[in-house]
Write a protein that holds these residues in place. Structure first.
Motif, PDB file in Angstrom:
ATOM      1  N   VAL A  21       4.097 -12.118  -7.489  1.00 48.45           N
ATOM      2  CA  VAL A  21       4.154 -10.689  -7.832  1.00 48.45           C
ATOM      3  C   VAL A  21       3.902 -10.496  -9.323  1.00 48.45           C
ATOM      4  O   VAL A  21       3.161  -9.579  -9.734  1.00 48.45           O
ATOM      5  N   ASP A  22       4.488 -11.327 -10.170  1.00 44.76           N
ATOM      6  CA  ASP A  22       4.291 -11.179 -11.608  1.00 44.76           C
ATOM      7  C   ASP A  22       2.841 -11.381 -11.997  1.00 44.76           C
ATOM      8  O   ASP A  22       2.342 -10.741 -12.949  1.00 44.76           O
ATOM      9  N   ASN A  23       2.153 -12.263 -11.279  1.00 49.68           N
ATOM     10  CA  ASN A  23       0.769 -12.576 -11.649  1.00 49.68           C
ATOM     11  C   ASN A  23      -0.202 -11.427 -11.390  1.00 49.68           C
ATOM     12  O   ASN A  23      -1.300 -11.413 -11.959  1.00 49.68           O
ATOM     13  N   ILE A  24       0.156 -10.482 -10.532  1.00 46.81           N
ATOM     14  CA  ILE A  24      -0.791  -9.376 -10.243  1.00 46.81           C
ATOM     15  C   ILE A  24      -0.782  -8.343 -11.358  1.00 46.81           C
ATOM     16  O   ILE A  24      -1.666  -7.471 -11.398  1.00 46.81           O
ATOM     17  N   PHE A  25       0.190  -8.420 -12.283  1.00 54.15           N
ATOM     18  CA  PHE A  25       0.257  -7.442 -13.377  1.00 54.15           C
ATOM     19  C   PHE A  25      -0.440  -8.027 -14.595  1.00 54.15           C
ATOM     20  O   PHE A  25      -0.066  -9.104 -15.096  1.00 54.15           O
ATOM     21  N   PRO A  26      -1.459  -7.389 -15.145  1.00 55.99           N
ATOM     22  CA  PRO A  26      -2.164  -7.904 -16.332  1.00 55.99           C
ATOM     23  C   PRO A  26      -1.355  -7.641 -17.603  1.00 55.99           C
ATOM     24  O   PRO A  26      -0.364  -6.903 -17.603  1.00 55.99           O
ATOM     25  N   ASP A  37      -5.194 -12.683  -8.010  1.00 56.49           N
ATOM     26  CA  ASP A  37      -3.777 -12.938  -7.735  1.00 56.49           C
ATOM     27  C   ASP A  37      -3.264 -12.045  -6.601  1.00 56.49           C
ATOM     28  O   ASP A  37      -2.360 -12.434  -5.857  1.00 56.49           O
ATOM     29  N   MET A  38      -3.852 -10.853  -6.447  1.00 56.82           N
ATOM     30  CA  MET A  38      -3.440  -9.979  -5.349  1.00 56.82           C
ATOM     31  C   MET A  38      -3.827 -10.574  -4.010  1.00 56.82           C
ATOM     32  O   MET A  38      -3.085 -10.463  -3.021  1.00 56.82           O
ATOM     33  N   MET A  79       2.201   0.426  -7.128  1.00 61.44           N
ATOM     34  CA  MET A  79       1.964   1.207  -5.905  1.00 61.44           C
ATOM     35  C   MET A  79       0.680   0.763  -5.215  1.00 61.44           C
ATOM     36  O   MET A  79       0.607   0.743  -3.978  1.00 61.44           O
ATOM     37  N   GLU A  80      -0.320   0.393  -6.002  1.00 59.42           N
ATOM     38  CA  GLU A  80      -1.559  -0.101  -5.388  1.00 59.42           C
ATOM     39  C   GLU A  80      -1.300  -1.402  -4.634  1.00 59.42           C
ATOM     40  O   GLU A  80      -1.816  -1.609  -3.525  1.00 59.42           O
ATOM     41  N   ALA A  81      -0.474  -2.275  -5.227  1.00 57.56           N
ATOM     42  CA  ALA A  81      -0.134  -3.525  -4.548  1.00 57.56           C
ATOM     43  C   ALA A  81       0.657  -3.265  -3.273  1.00 57.56           C
ATOM     44  O   ALA A  81       0.427  -3.898  -2.231  1.00 57.56           O
ATOM     45  N   SER A 123       0.610   7.669  -1.411  1.00 56.06           N
ATOM     46  CA  SER A 123       1.069   6.434  -0.761  1.00 56.06           C
ATOM     47  C   SER A 123       1.768   6.746   0.557  1.00 56.06           C
ATOM     48  O   SER A 123       1.599   6.023   1.547  1.00 56.06           O
ATOM     49  N   PHE A 124       2.559   7.796   0.583  1.00 55.40           N
ATOM     50  CA  PHE A 124       3.261   8.151   1.817  1.00 55.40           C
ATOM     51  C   PHE A 124       2.273   8.557   2.909  1.00 55.40           C
ATOM     52  O   PHE A 124       2.454   8.221   4.085  1.00 55.40           O
ATOM     53  N   VAL A 125       1.218   9.283   2.529  1.00 55.74           N
ATOM     54  CA  VAL A 125       0.214   9.689   3.516  1.00 55.74           C
ATOM     55  C   VAL A 125      -0.472   8.473   4.115  1.00 55.74           C
ATOM     56  O   VAL A 125      -0.727   8.414   5.335  1.00 55.74           O
ATOM     57  N   LYS A 126      -0.779   7.458   3.269  1.00 52.91           N
ATOM     58  CA  LYS A 126      -1.380   6.231   3.796  1.00 52.91           C
ATOM     59  C   LYS A 126      -0.431   5.527   4.758  1.00 52.91           C
ATOM     60  O   LYS A 126      -0.842   5.016   5.797  1.00 52.91           O
ATOM     61  N   PHE A 127       0.853   5.516   4.398  1.00 55.64           N
ATOM     62  CA  PHE A 127       1.838   4.902   5.279  1.00 55.64           C
ATOM     63  C   PHE A 127       1.953   5.672   6.598  1.00 55.64           C
ATOM     64  O   PHE A 127       2.119   5.071   7.671  1.00 55.64           O
ATOM     65  N   ALA A 128       1.848   7.005   6.545  1.00 55.18           N
ATOM     66  CA  ALA A 128       1.989   7.813   7.763  1.00 55.18           C
ATOM     67  C   ALA A 128       0.862   7.551   8.747  1.00 55.18           C
ATOM     68  O   ALA A 128       1.043   7.710   9.963  1.00 55.18           O
TER      69      ALA A 128
END
Length: 820
Positions: A21-26, A37-38, A79-81, A123-128
């Protein structure tokens, strides 16, 4: 030192999922998500799904820390991850991960930063839109419903930000609806506490539609750009989607908040938005649930019955639009309920109107007249709703509604089912009668019955032709127009509009069929009622031109639809009787009315003669009309019904050539095979029970009854013959010389009448006399009649000067009268 300033030793000791998880943040958030990394993190999550909950918890921890520190770049990366992990993993272990995800979305929505709120919504709409393999039995969306509803009411000072937040709120509600409806626990979203937030939020944004009428029909398909940029369009589509997913059990919960919103924002007057909302509702819900909406509107009308007339009129207008959409579909069990509720509110409106008039008696203020006109708006809206609903029902239901409305009209002798108008007085009763008959007129419009007995059954015809509906000119007009709707089965009424001398009836292209056996039977049974209504209608002093026009149309339609040879003779007898009304003038009618009746007879006999096409009859009618046009033009409709017509001072000195003569008509029809014997018998209207009970007792009509007990050998029980003194008896006693001649003439007329009069007329008069005799006998029951000592005792009954045959006392049979 590794990335983010963490030493290599510490990094090596951290769990692998945290390192991934830490590696996905630049180092610099502007560089965005580290894709390589993602991909590793995604592969690890898919390979070890049991670690998803820990990955989600750690991401949520980092996101919360970044939100507090306002490091929004890292928030976007987190949030993108989360979105990518959510889209890639579909195992049962995703449930704990979803909880972390929703927790992070809630954090974003709670922030005061518009960009984060929009980010969380997206993000909620994508989850729905993700379909989960198994339902979640513990997850609730109460917070999201509340938060998205609040965003729909955003009042940010920046219009662009305000619009952006409102759109996000609407899309969030749409996501909640989609997610919960597809979920096994979808019933939770339909709870009143959720609907009371969702529906008003959507309606609040729908009010911003600039052109309401452009979207009142079935769902439209706006372009993608318009859908995203216009909150009103997006809210309307979400509202349609919500209603389209409603089922039988939760329909009411979705509709009731609409009433609350319209009440709170006072949108019933004017009611354009209210009408638009309910059109959307009726088009969006499933057709079999339409009656639920109608019931809710009726219930709300009852709740707001004490509101201003314009508010009630706005609700009724909404009901009309809803009924217009539902009438051809499934209305369910609400048909009679709709009419019953509307008739109740019609009575309430008349009561309010008369109450305002009584309270302001003696002071004609503007406010009072305004209230009365507003109540008229309510009444007209009710009538339109009743008429539109009734005219769109199937024939079998429409006939029931006709009977139902007629049963509510307050008429003489029928009060058990009619509307209670006792407290309204005569004026209020008349207003109710007019309103109900106008409603009935609209319901009968376009009704085409195969047999006239279906359109005019006895329980409907009797109250419709009641004498109590003939006391007012407007009431008589409405009754005649209702009869026209029901009798005219070939749409000939428009061709007969306006009373006139028609030069050539064939130019009208009258449509007619052969008279059926059912129609012949109807005229034998009820023809006298129709004739009587027309006859008495011509004798009213308050007749105007429209009354005469409607009477002419009634005679013409009866000729077209119901006349065989026997009915033609009866109609001619009726026309001659109407002419006698104008000539003899026993009722002291004004000159205009007498001339109007003469014009009516001329117009009708001209029409009838051409319809039956008997040359000699046509010649006689044409000759009389031609003579009138030269010597008495005021006896013709083209002259008497002009705005300025010079009326004669008297009608007593006219020659016979201006009148239609019975002997001429009988001679002309007899040569063509018609049975003209009954033409010599003057038409006498049938006397009904209502007339017998309602008219005042006349001393001329008093029946003197003399009861004698002839005991034979016992003279002590003899009762002297006595004759009741009446005006007729005194008159005849004074003029003894002409008594024998009067008796002979009376006998001759009786014999001639029984030889030539129609059976229906004889039966009607005999029934009237029998009823009078029964009433008189009931009055003398106080007289004690002792039984005779021997069977030879007899009783003699004398009515006036007519002695009936003496019969033994024990053989006498009186209905409802016991003789001891």
């Amino acid at each position: 030192m590794g990335r983010k300033g963490v030493c290599c030793c510490c990094a090596a000791l951290r769990p692998r999922y945290k390192r991934l998880v830490d590696n996905i943040f630049p180092e610099d958030p502007k560089d965005g998500l580290v894709k390589a990394d993602m991909e590793k993190l995604t592969f690890y999550a898919v390979s070890a799904p049991e670690k998803l909950d820990r990955i989600g918890a750690y991401l949520a921890e980092r996101l919360s820390r970044d939100v507090v520190r306002h490091r929004y770049g890292y928030v976007l990366i987190a949030m993108e991850a989360l979105d990518q992990l959510l889209m890639a993993c579909h195992s049962q272990s995703i449930k704990p991960f979803v909880e972390s995800f929703l927790h992070m979305v809630a954090k974003l929505l709670e922030s005061g930063e518009p960009k984060l709120q929009v980010l969380g919504t997206n993000s909620f709409v994508k989850f729905a839109n993700i379909e989960e393999d198994t339902p979640s039995y513990h997850r609730r969306y109460d917070f999201f419903v509340s938060r998205f509803s609040a965003m729909c009411h955003s009042c940010d000072h920046d219009p662009e930000i305000q619009t952006e937040i409102r759109i996000a709120g609407i899309r969030g509600i749409q996501g909640v609806v989609r997610k919960t409806v597809n979920d096994e626990l979808r019933a939770t979203i339909w709870e009143p506490q959720h609907m009371d937030k969702i529906v008003p939020s959507l309606l609040f944004n729908m009010q911003k539609i600039e052109d309401i009428d452009s979207r009142i029909g079935p769902p439209s398909s706006p372009t993608g750009g318009e859908k995203e940029e216009n909150p009103a369009v997006l809210a309307e589509n979400c509202f349609r989607e919500l209603l389209g997913r409603a089922t039988y059990g939760n329909m009411n919960n979705a509709v009731r908040p609409v009433f609350a919103h319209l009440d709170h924002h006072r949108l019933w007057d004017p009611n354009e938005f209210a009408v638009s909302c309910f059109k959307i509702i009726m088009y969006s819900i499933q057709a079999q649930y339409s009656h639920h909406v109608i019931q809710e509107i009726l219930g709300h009308l009852d709740v707001r019955k004490r509101d201003s007339p314009r508010v009630r009129a706005g609700i009724i207008q909404v009901l009309l639009e809803a009924v217009a959409i539902a009438a051809k579909g499934s209305v369910g069990p609400t048909v009679l309920e709709v009419f019953n509720t509307l008739l109740k509110h019609l009575r309430i409106s008349v009561d309010f109107e008369l109450g305002d008039r009584r309270s302001s008696a003696g002071s004609a203020t503007f406010n009072t007249s305004s209230k009365e006109s507003d109540e008229r708006i309510v009444q007209n809206a009710i009538i339109q709703t009743i008429g539109f609903f009734g005219s769109n029902l199937p024939d079998y239901q429409r006939s029931e509604i006709m009977m139902f409305i007629m049963g509510k009209v307050p008429v003489f002798g029928i009060t058990s089912q009619s509307l209670d108008t006792s407290h309204l007085g005569d004026l209020g009763t008349r207003r109710i009668q007019i309103m109900l008959l106008r409603s009935l007129l609209m319901v009968t419009s376009g009704y085409k019955a195969t047999a006239i007995t279906n359109a005019l059954p006895a329980p409907f015809l009797d109250p419709l032709l009641s004498p109590s509906l003939m006391e007012d000119s407007e009431l008589r007009q409405l009754v005649l127009e209702i009869l026209h709707n029901l009798i005219d089965r070939h749409d000939n009424r428009a061709k007969l509009r306006g009373i006139r001398i028609i030069p050539d009836v064939s130019d009208l292209k009258i449509k007619r069929d052969k008279i059926s056996r059912q129609d012949v039977s109807f005229m034998k049974k009820h023809g006298q009622q129709l004739y009587r209504h027309i006859y008495l209608g011509c004798k009213e002093e308050d007749n105007f031109q429209k009354n005469f026009e409607l009477l002419f149309t009634s005679l013409a339609l009866t000729t077209i639809e119901l006349a065989n040879e026997e009915v033609v003779i009866d109609l001619i007898r009726l026309a001659i009787a109407l002419q006698d009304i104008a000539i003899i003038n026993e009722d002291n009618l004004p000159v205009f009315n007498r001339c109007g009746v003469m014009a009516l007879v001329a117009a009708y006999l001209n029409f009838l003669s051409q319809m039956i096409a008997v040359p000699a009859f046509c010649q006689h009618v044409s000759k009389v009309i031609e003579t009138r046009s030269l010597e008495a033009p005021y006896f013709l409709p083209e002259t008497i019904f002009k705005d300025k017509c010079n009326l004669p001072k008297s009608l007593e000195k006219h020659e016979k050539n201006l009148f239609f003569l019975t002997n001429k008509i009988a001679e002309s029809l007899g040569g063509s095979g018609y049975s003209v014997e009954r033409l010599s018998v003057p038409y006498v209207p049938q006397v009904t029970d209502e007339d017998r009970l309602s008219r005042r007792k006349s001393i001329v009509d008093t029946v003197s009854i003399q009861v004698d007990i002839l005991p034979g050998n016992n003279t002590e029980d003899k009762i002297d013959n006595t004759e009741e003194i009446t005006f007729e008896a005194l008159k005849k006693a004074i003029d003894n010389n002409g008594l024998e001649e009067q008796e002979k003439e009376k006998r001759r007329l009786v014999i001639e009448k029984f030889q030539k009069a129609p059976f229906e007329e004889i039966a009607a008069q005999c029934e009237t006399k029998a009823n009078l005799l029964h009433d008189r006998l009931a009055q003398i029951l106080e007289l004690t009649i002792r039984p005779p000592p021997s069977p030879s005792g007899t009783m003699t009954i004398t009515a006036g000067h007519t002695h009936y045959q003496s019969v033994p006392v024990y053989e006498m049979k009186f209905p409802d009268l016991c003789v001891y």
